[in-house]
Design a protein around this motif. Structure first.
Motif, PDB file in Angstrom:
ATOM      1  N   PRO A  28       0.812  -1.234   0.000  1.00 21.90           N
ATOM      2  CA  PRO A  28       0.000   0.000   0.000  1.00 21.90           C
ATOM      3  C   PRO A  28       0.836   1.269   0.000  1.00 21.90           C
ATOM      4  CG  PRO A  28      -0.428  -1.319   1.982  1.00 21.90           C
ATOM      5  CD  PRO A  28       0.532  -2.084   1.162  1.00 21.90           C
ATOM      6  N   LEU A  29       1.974   1.255   0.680  1.00 26.40           N
ATOM      7  CA  LEU A  29       2.793   2.470   0.722  1.00 26.40           C
ATOM      8  C   LEU A  29       3.512   2.704  -0.604  1.00 26.40           C
ATOM      9  CD1 LEU A  29       4.226   2.294   4.348  1.00 26.40           C
ATOM     10  CD2 LEU A  29       2.519   3.865   3.459  1.00 26.40           C
ATOM     11  N   ALA A  30       3.827   1.618  -1.298  1.00 21.97           N
ATOM     12  CA  ALA A  30       4.524   1.757  -2.588  1.00 21.97           C
ATOM     13  C   ALA A  30       3.528   1.945  -3.738  1.00 21.97           C
ATOM     14  CB  ALA A  30       5.387   0.519  -2.852  1.00 21.97           C
ATOM     15  N   TRP A  31       2.227   1.821  -3.453  1.00 21.32           N
ATOM     16  CA  TRP A  31       1.214   1.787  -4.503  1.00 21.32           C
ATOM     17  C   TRP A  31       1.261   2.971  -5.468  1.00 21.32           C
ATOM     18  CZ3 TRP A  31      -1.160  -0.962  -7.704  1.00 21.32           C
ATOM     19  CH2 TRP A  31      -2.319  -0.573  -8.324  1.00 21.32           C
ATOM     20  N   PRO A  32       1.432   4.229  -5.005  1.00 23.50           N
ATOM     21  CA  PRO A  32       1.493   5.309  -5.989  1.00 23.50           C
ATOM     22  C   PRO A  32       2.594   5.085  -7.038  1.00 23.50           C
ATOM     23  CG  PRO A  32       1.232   6.218  -3.795  1.00 23.50           C
ATOM     24  CD  PRO A  32       1.471   4.746  -3.629  1.00 23.50           C
ATOM     25  N   GLY A  33       3.762   4.631  -6.593  1.00 28.94           N
ATOM     26  CA  GLY A  33       4.867   4.352  -7.523  1.00 28.94           C
ATOM     27  C   GLY A  33       4.549   3.158  -8.411  1.00 28.94           C
ATOM     28  N   LEU A  34       3.923   2.136  -7.815  1.00 27.27           N
ATOM     29  CA  LEU A  34       3.584   0.940  -8.595  1.00 27.27           C
ATOM     30  C   LEU A  34       2.527   1.276  -9.646  1.00 27.27           C
ATOM     31  CD1 LEU A  34       3.402  -1.787  -5.782  1.00 27.27           C
ATOM     32  CD2 LEU A  34       5.328  -1.168  -7.226  1.00 27.27           C
ATOM     33  N   LEU A  35       1.583   2.127  -9.259  1.00 26.06           N
ATOM     34  CA  LEU A  35       0.530   2.507 -10.206  1.00 26.06           C
ATOM     35  C   LEU A  35       1.128   3.282 -11.379  1.00 26.06           C
ATOM     36  CD1 LEU A  35      -2.585   2.655 -10.742  1.00 26.06           C
ATOM     37  CD2 LEU A  35      -2.479   4.924  -9.765  1.00 26.06           C
ATOM     38  N   ALA A  36       2.081   4.160 -11.067  1.00 25.00           N
ATOM     39  CA  ALA A  36       2.733   4.915 -12.137  1.00 25.00           C
ATOM     40  C   ALA A  36       3.404   3.938 -13.109  1.00 25.00           C
ATOM     41  CB  ALA A  36       3.756   5.880 -11.554  1.00 25.00           C
ATOM     42  N   GLY A  37       4.089   2.917 -12.561  1.00 20.93           N
ATOM     43  CA  GLY A  37       4.741   1.900 -13.390  1.00 20.93           C
ATOM     44  C   GLY A  37       3.725   1.129 -14.222  1.00 20.93           C
TER      45      GLY A  37
ATOM     46  N   VAL B  23      -3.231   9.670 -13.744  1.00 20.20           N
ATOM     47  CA  VAL B  23      -2.233   9.152 -12.795  1.00 20.20           C
ATOM     48  C   VAL B  23      -1.644  10.286 -11.963  1.00 20.20           C
ATOM     49  CG1 VAL B  23       0.065   8.132 -12.606  1.00 20.20           C
ATOM     50  CG2 VAL B  23      -1.619   7.103 -14.056  1.00 20.20           C
ATOM     51  N   ASN B  24      -1.325  11.395 -12.610  1.00 16.65           N
ATOM     52  CA  ASN B  24      -0.769  12.535 -11.874  1.00 16.65           C
ATOM     53  C   ASN B  24      -1.738  13.021 -10.807  1.00 16.65           C
ATOM     54  OD1 ASN B  24       1.629  12.574 -13.146  1.00 16.65           O
ATOM     55  ND2 ASN B  24       1.108  14.193 -14.583  1.00 16.65           N
ATOM     56  N   TRP B  25      -2.996  13.150 -11.194  1.00 19.29           N
ATOM     57  CA  TRP B  25      -4.019  13.625 -10.261  1.00 19.29           C
ATOM     58  C   TRP B  25      -4.172  12.635  -9.106  1.00 19.29           C
ATOM     59  CZ3 TRP B  25      -8.643  11.013  -9.221  1.00 19.29           C
ATOM     60  CH2 TRP B  25      -9.523  11.692  -8.379  1.00 19.29           C
ATOM     61  N   TRP B  26      -4.237  11.360  -9.440  1.00 20.55           N
ATOM     62  CA  TRP B  26      -4.456  10.329  -8.426  1.00 20.55           C
ATOM     63  C   TRP B  26      -3.284  10.268  -7.453  1.00 20.55           C
ATOM     64  CZ3 TRP B  26      -2.568   5.961  -6.198  1.00 20.55           C
ATOM     65  CH2 TRP B  26      -3.478   5.168  -5.500  1.00 20.55           C
ATOM     66  N   SER B  27      -2.051  10.305  -7.975  1.00 22.06           N
ATOM     67  CA  SER B  27      -0.870  10.205  -7.112  1.00 22.06           C
ATOM     68  C   SER B  27      -0.819  11.387  -6.153  1.00 22.06           C
ATOM     69  CB  SER B  27       0.418  10.194  -7.918  1.00 22.06           C
ATOM     70  OG  SER B  27       0.341   9.249  -8.906  1.00 22.06           O
ATOM     71  N   LYS B  28      -1.060  12.590  -6.682  1.00 24.58           N
ATOM     72  CA  LYS B  28      -0.992  13.773  -5.822  1.00 24.58           C
ATOM     73  C   LYS B  28      -2.036  13.676  -4.716  1.00 24.58           C
ATOM     74  CE  LYS B  28       0.986  17.092  -8.967  1.00 24.58           C
ATOM     75  NZ  LYS B  28       0.616  17.919 -10.090  1.00 24.58           N
ATOM     76  N   ARG B  29      -3.221  13.254  -5.083  1.00 25.18           N
ATOM     77  CA  ARG B  29      -4.299  13.165  -4.100  1.00 25.18           C
ATOM     78  C   ARG B  29      -3.939  12.142  -3.018  1.00 25.18           C
ATOM     79  NH1 ARG B  29      -9.984  10.247  -4.598  1.00 25.18           N
ATOM     80  NH2 ARG B  29      -8.485   8.567  -4.411  1.00 25.18           N
ATOM     81  N   ASN B  30      -3.377  11.033  -3.427  1.00 29.51           N
ATOM     82  CA  ASN B  30      -3.045   9.964  -2.496  1.00 29.51           C
ATOM     83  C   ASN B  30      -1.896  10.331  -1.581  1.00 29.51           C
ATOM     84  OD1 ASN B  30      -4.476   7.629  -2.279  1.00 29.51           O
ATOM     85  ND2 ASN B  30      -2.696   6.396  -2.827  1.00 29.51           N
ATOM     86  N   ILE B  31      -0.891  11.008  -2.138  1.00 28.49           N
ATOM     87  CA  ILE B  31       0.257  11.408  -1.322  1.00 28.49           C
ATOM     88  C   ILE B  31      -0.203  12.427  -0.281  1.00 28.49           C
ATOM     89  CG2 ILE B  31       2.469  12.654  -1.388  1.00 28.49           C
ATOM     90  CD1 ILE B  31       2.873  11.206  -4.141  1.00 28.49           C
TER      91      ILE B  31
END
Lengths: 222, 227
Positions: B141-150, B213-221
């Motif tokens: 779960p903590l790595a998920w934003p990076g994994l999703l980007a990949g 992806v950009n929007w989702w990652s920012k929101r999640n971080i």
């Protein structure tokens, strides 16, 4: 009872530590890089000595030449510096993380008491970034104790707190130790804090015990 | 409305989806295993994983033909034992897609795992968590934003793969004609309207994906770091 006998080669020196403790509070004091955290890590099973023996009650955590007991089986409570709370979980989930499903019912009452004593019941639905430093420290303590550990390790537990909160948390630690009656090992830089908390104070330098002080009588300070 | 054959869209989505699934599972697993270990030659292994990123797609395609061609090391064996051929099939397109998109997934996953605070995993271990539980409840779960980007990058790369796919799967309308192939051969045969349609479609899709992806990652971080 906890028996610790560690020899470990570190980057700049060889660590040689030997001590035994009962259900008391030992405070490890020493400059940065003197090996204090490494001692906690080897007891917790996150690092291993080159040689030595670590025993907790009847349980052998480490003995030279044998496979070390994994960290997850040691029943150690470890309060990390800066607390290492899981940022993606609420306070409630952080505290219950270490409790197995089969143990949930029997732990319920103990955790309820713990929340009461530490005054963090109202924080359960919050995330770690939404609470203050003092609250984080209490949550981390509750989390470390929720697994009913046989030893509690605290790595500079109060260093991130302001003076007033620090004093309150010292009182809380002493009160919890009185309730739990297990060995507490606390790492600190602060000599006054060490004197206040420790039944014994062990001074370290370059991986060696240079001095040890013992309180003549163990008197509660509150 | 253009007189269009939409099979390239379905085929491209099928190829990209399967290849992304394979690449995600393999990339996450391998990156996690390598992140936890240090061994002699690790840099060489990592360089090999990333090689398709810097090689021309035709070189990757050539390598795949050597492996999976009718007379290739694996291809001849598959043909002899299972009467199964990879060249000129959509599976060839999937394999080409996997090889070119794996480095993107691996790199994102490795960076995501490396940026995690090891103390969080250690805290979980001291609380009795098995390595499996540490991975699923803390690391993943903590790595998920990076994994999703990949994952998204790999999907987009899989969708746009051309050179290696052409060499391994060829261009067989209705069987191996992905969108990039359709564009190339539409231009070749002077069907500029068809080519424009596919170009606009794939560009819009890629742009939307990156925006999301950009929007989702920012929101999640933000969720884990700000009150």
């Amino acid at each position: 009872m906890l028996h610790v006998e560690i020899t470990k080669q570190l980057a700049h020196f060889e660590m040689n530590i030997h001590f035994e403790m009962r259900n008391e509070i030992i405070v490890l004091v020493g400059p940065s890089g003197s090996g204090k955290t490494t001692i906690l890590d080897t007891i917790a099973g996150l690092a291993h000595p080159d040689h030595g023996l670590i025993l907790s009650n009847e349980c052998t955590f480490f003995t030279t030449g044998e496979k070390p007991m994994p960290a997850r089986e040691r029943k150690i409570g470890y309060l990390f510096q800066d607390y290492a709370l899981f940022p993606h979980m609420t306070v409630e989930k952080n505290i219950w993380f270490g409790v197995r499903n089969s143990e949930r019912n029997e732990r319920h009452e103990m955790i309820r008491q713990l929340l009461e004593v530490l005054g963090i019941k109202h924080l359960l639905q919050k995330y770690p970034h939404q609470i203050s430093g003092g609250e984080k420290q209490r949550v981390a303590l509750a989390r470390a104790l929720s697994t009913q550990p046989s030893v509690l390790l605290l790595d500079e537990p109060l260093s991130a707190l302001d003076k007033e909160t620090r004093k309150q948390c010292q009182d809380e630690l002493l009160r919890l130790h009185d309730m739990w009656k297990i060995p507490f090992i606390i790492v600190t830089h602060d000599h006054a804090e060490a004197e206040r908390l420790g039944d014994r104070i062990i001074y370290l330098e370059q991986g060696q015990i240079t001095d040890e002080k013992r309180k003549r009588s163990i008197v509660s300070t509150y | 409305m253009l007189d269009m054959d939409y099979s390239p869209l379905l085929l491209s989505l099928k190829v990209a989806a399967i290849s992304t699934f394979v690449v995600f599972v393999a990339g996450v697993f391998i990156a996690y295993m390598l992140a936890k270990r240090d061994f002699f030659g690790k840099s060489i292994v990592e360089a090999l994983f990333l090689l398709p990123l810097v090689l021309p797609p035709t070189v990757v395609g050539f390598g795949l033909l050597i492996l999976f061609g009718k007379k290739g090391w694996i291809g001849s064996w598959l043909l002899e034992w299972f009467d199964f051929q990879i060249v000129f099939t959509w599976i060839g397109a999937v394999i080409a897609s996997i090889v070119v998109s794996f480095p993107l997934m691996y790199q994102s996953a490795a960076a995501a795992f490396e940026s995690l605070d090891e103390r969080l995993s250690n805290a979980a271990r001291t609380m009795g968590a098995s390595e499996w539980r540490v991975f699923w409840f803390i690391v993943f779960p903590l790595a998920w934003p990076g994994l999703l980007a990949g994952l998204v990058l790999s999907f987009a790369r899989g969708l746009g793969e051309f050179g290696a796919t052409l060499m391994l799967a060829g261009y067989i309308p209705g069987r191996t004609d992905t969108i990039p192939m359709a564009i190339y051969f539409a231009v070749e045969s002077g069907q500029m309207e068809n080519a424009t349609f596919w170009v606009v479609m794939i560009s819009t899709f890629g742009f939307s994906l990156i925006l999301w992806v950009n929007w989702w990652s920012k929101r999640n971080i933000r969720r884990f770091t700000k009150s």
